[in-house]
Design an enzyme around this catalytic site. Structure first.
Site, PDB file in Angstrom:
ATOM      1  N   MET A  30       0.839  -1.197   0.000  1.00 51.44           N
ATOM      2  CA  MET A  30       0.000   0.000   0.000  1.00 51.44           C
ATOM      3  C   MET A  30       0.879   1.255   0.000  1.00 51.44           C
ATOM      4  O   MET A  30       0.400   2.358   0.262  1.00 51.44           O
ATOM      5  CB  MET A  30      -0.927   0.004   1.218  1.00 51.44           C
ATOM      6  N   HIS A  34       8.996   1.289   3.468  1.00 51.77           N
ATOM      7  CA  HIS A  34      10.044   1.299   4.496  1.00 51.77           C
ATOM      8  C   HIS A  34      10.884   0.032   4.328  1.00 51.77           C
ATOM      9  O   HIS A  34      10.655  -0.755   3.392  1.00 51.77           O
ATOM     10  CB  HIS A  34       9.415   1.401   5.892  1.00 51.77           C
ATOM     11  N   HIS A  37       9.141  -3.318   3.532  1.00 44.70           N
ATOM     12  CA  HIS A  37       8.794  -3.503   2.116  1.00 44.70           C
ATOM     13  C   HIS A  37      10.054  -3.806   1.292  1.00 44.70           C
ATOM     14  O   HIS A  37      10.049  -4.664   0.414  1.00 44.70           O
ATOM     15  CB  HIS A  37       8.157  -2.233   1.544  1.00 44.70           C
ATOM     16  N   GLN A 153      -2.599 -12.494   7.308  1.00 45.12           N
ATOM     17  CA  GLN A 153      -2.673 -12.301   5.848  1.00 45.12           C
ATOM     18  C   GLN A 153      -1.870 -13.395   5.131  1.00 45.12           C
ATOM     19  O   GLN A 153      -2.310 -13.928   4.108  1.00 45.12           O
ATOM     20  CB  GLN A 153      -2.131 -10.918   5.495  1.00 45.12           C
ATOM     21  N   SER A 185       6.434  -0.220  10.222  1.00 51.00           N
ATOM     22  CA  SER A 185       5.086  -0.136   9.669  1.00 51.00           C
ATOM     23  C   SER A 185       4.872   1.265   9.114  1.00 51.00           C
ATOM     24  O   SER A 185       5.362   2.244   9.684  1.00 51.00           O
ATOM     25  CB  SER A 185       4.059  -0.411  10.774  1.00 51.00           C
ATOM     26  N   SER A 186       4.126   1.350   8.027  1.00 55.00           N
ATOM     27  CA  SER A 186       3.797   2.673   7.478  1.00 55.00           C
ATOM     28  C   SER A 186       3.024   3.484   8.511  1.00 55.00           C
ATOM     29  O   SER A 186       3.084   4.707   8.527  1.00 55.00           O
ATOM     30  CB  SER A 186       2.958   2.535   6.207  1.00 55.00           C
ATOM     31  N   ARG A 187       2.275   2.786   9.375  1.00 57.23           N
ATOM     32  CA  ARG A 187       1.443   3.484  10.365  1.00 57.23           C
ATOM     33  C   ARG A 187       2.259   4.057  11.527  1.00 57.23           C
ATOM     34  O   ARG A 187       1.725   4.846  12.299  1.00 57.23           O
ATOM     35  CB  ARG A 187       0.354   2.545  10.903  1.00 57.23           C
TER      36      ARG A 187
HETATM   37  P1  AMP Z   1       1.485  -2.880   3.461  1.00 61.03           P
HETATM   38  O1  AMP Z   1       2.038  -1.819   2.563  1.00 61.03           O
HETATM   39  O2  AMP Z   1       1.462  -2.485   4.910  1.00 61.03           O
HETATM   40  O3  AMP Z   1       0.203  -3.470   2.960  1.00 61.03           O
HETATM   41  O4  AMP Z   1       2.546  -4.071   3.420  1.00 61.03           O
HETATM   42  C1  AMP Z   1       2.928  -4.656   2.203  1.00 61.03           C
HETATM   43  C2  AMP Z   1       3.726  -5.901   2.483  1.00 61.03           C
HETATM   44  O5  AMP Z   1       4.872  -5.560   3.252  1.00 61.03           O
HETATM   45  C3  AMP Z   1       2.932  -6.934   3.302  1.00 61.03           C
HETATM   46  O6  AMP Z   1       3.219  -8.233   2.798  1.00 61.03           O
HETATM   47  C4  AMP Z   1       3.482  -6.750   4.680  1.00 61.03           C
HETATM   48  O7  AMP Z   1       3.409  -7.916   5.487  1.00 61.03           O
HETATM   49  C5  AMP Z   1       4.934  -6.404   4.387  1.00 61.03           C
HETATM   50  N1  AMP Z   1       5.513  -5.704   5.533  1.00 61.03           N
HETATM   51  C6  AMP Z   1       5.045  -4.598   6.153  1.00 61.03           C
HETATM   52  N2  AMP Z   1       5.807  -4.283   7.221  1.00 61.03           N
HETATM   53  C7  AMP Z   1       6.780  -5.231   7.280  1.00 61.03           C
HETATM   54  C8  AMP Z   1       7.882  -5.471   8.169  1.00 61.03           C
HETATM   55  N3  AMP Z   1       8.123  -4.686   9.209  1.00 61.03           N
HETATM   56  N4  AMP Z   1       8.682  -6.529   7.917  1.00 61.03           N
HETATM   57  C9  AMP Z   1       8.426  -7.352   6.861  1.00 61.03           C
HETATM   58  N5  AMP Z   1       7.411  -7.179   5.995  1.00 61.03           N
HETATM   59  C10 AMP Z   1       6.599  -6.140   6.199  1.00 61.03           C
END
Ligand code: AMP
Length: 282
Positions: A30, A34, A37, A153, A185-187
């Site tokens: 999304m 970071h 990703h 997920q 986390s993006s959040r």
């Molecule tokens: P998102 O953009 O939050 O939907 O995440 C996209 C992908 O990146 C998903 O498969 C997440 O599980 C993975 N992801 C997000 N944060 C992390 C993290 N800290 N370590 C590893 N993978 C991550």
């Protein structure tokens, strides 16, 4: 790196990949990228001929009272990071492209989505499964890369491709953390200084669980109680769930035998954070 917003144009670009038999990886995100990703992108880059990253803040997976409107976005920075990390194609469709008027088909799941995030975020996994099915079909990728950070997920996607005979390998990559152990986390950008400190209660609680499991504790309730006690020390924290589940089915475990997923979701102020720890392998 090429950037596509249009589904048909992307598919035109992909025709020669298929003809040449190139292996194609998809990293669905999304955006607001970071190191978490980037770890998926690096794994995809090292194992495939072509890497596609999708950036799509999928409205269907957000609940009515969630953060869809304020979800952080920075496409310029994201595309630079993708380019620097050897991505071949960045796919960032509009909502209208993905869900045109009259859109009426959904991918839904039972059981595995009833607990944890599926229980507290009604309709979340319906949105996730629907968008991922679309992305898998659009890109015809051979492999898709996901982070263990979103443990449910991962299990849901694996089950979905098995159930629906989707021809794609699901690769799970480890959680990437900050130096002080907060899961990236993006959040995390939502957190102010006090909240950022408070957010460490998630990884602290997981560490307590890990220590108890390493010391042979078998009863989930005892581990949960210790985790909850730790989180409740933090005034800014409000627990959504603390659960010990079977890592494949996401069903609660009373007694732990070999494999267990220790997962939690905690509000720090208004920000809902998730984290987990996996014992055994999947
Ligand atoms: P998102 O953009 O939050 O939907 O995440 C996209 C992908 O990146 C998903 O498969 C997440 O599980 C993975 N992801 C997000 N944060 C992390 C993290 N800290 N370590 C590893 N993978 C991550």
């Amino acid at each position: 790196m090429k950037i596509f917003k249009d589904i048909k144009e992307l598919q035109k670009e992909l025709v020669p990949y298929e003809k040449q038999g190139l292996s194609v990886a998809l990293v669905p995100t999304m955006g607001y990228l970071h190191e978490g990703h980037l770890s998926l992108i690096k794994a995809a880059r090292s194992e495939n001929d072509k890497v596609i990253v999708s950036i799509f803040v999928n409205p269907m997976q957000f609940g009515a009272n969630e953060d869809l409107d304020k979800y952080p976005r920075d496409l310029k920075r994201d595309s630079k990071l993708c380019e620097e990390n050897g991505v071949d194609i960045l796919f960032c469709p509009t909502v209208e492209q993905m869900y045109p008027q009259n859109f009426s088909s959904y991918v839904d799941m039972d059981n595995i989505t009833n607990n944890l995030c599926g229980a507290s975020r009604q309709g979340h996994f319906r949105g996730v499964c629907t968008v991922l099915t679309k992305l898998f079909n659009i890109t015809k990728a051979n492999k898709a890369y996901f982070g263990q950070k979103d443990a449910q997920q991962c299990a849901v996607v694996k089950q979905m491709v098995r159930d629906l005979n989707i021809n794609i390998d699901i690769i799970i990559c480890p959680i990437v953390r900050e130096d002080d152990n907060l899961a990236k986390s993006s959040r995390n950008v939502y957190l102010n200084d006090d909240e950022r400190k408070a957010a460490l209660c998630l990884s602290k609680a997981l560490f307590i669980a890990k220590t108890m499991l390493d010391n042979g504790e078998k009863y989930s309730q005892k581990i949960k109680d210790a985790m909850i006690k730790e989180i409740q020390k933090e005034k800014l924290a409000r627990i959504d769930y603390v659960s010990l589940v079977n890592p494949h089915t996401m069903q609660d475990l009373d007694e732990i035998k070999d494999e267990v997923l220790v997962a939690l979701a905690v509000f720090i102020g208004k920000t809902r954070l998730i984290d987990n720890f996996l014992k055994g392998c999947i």
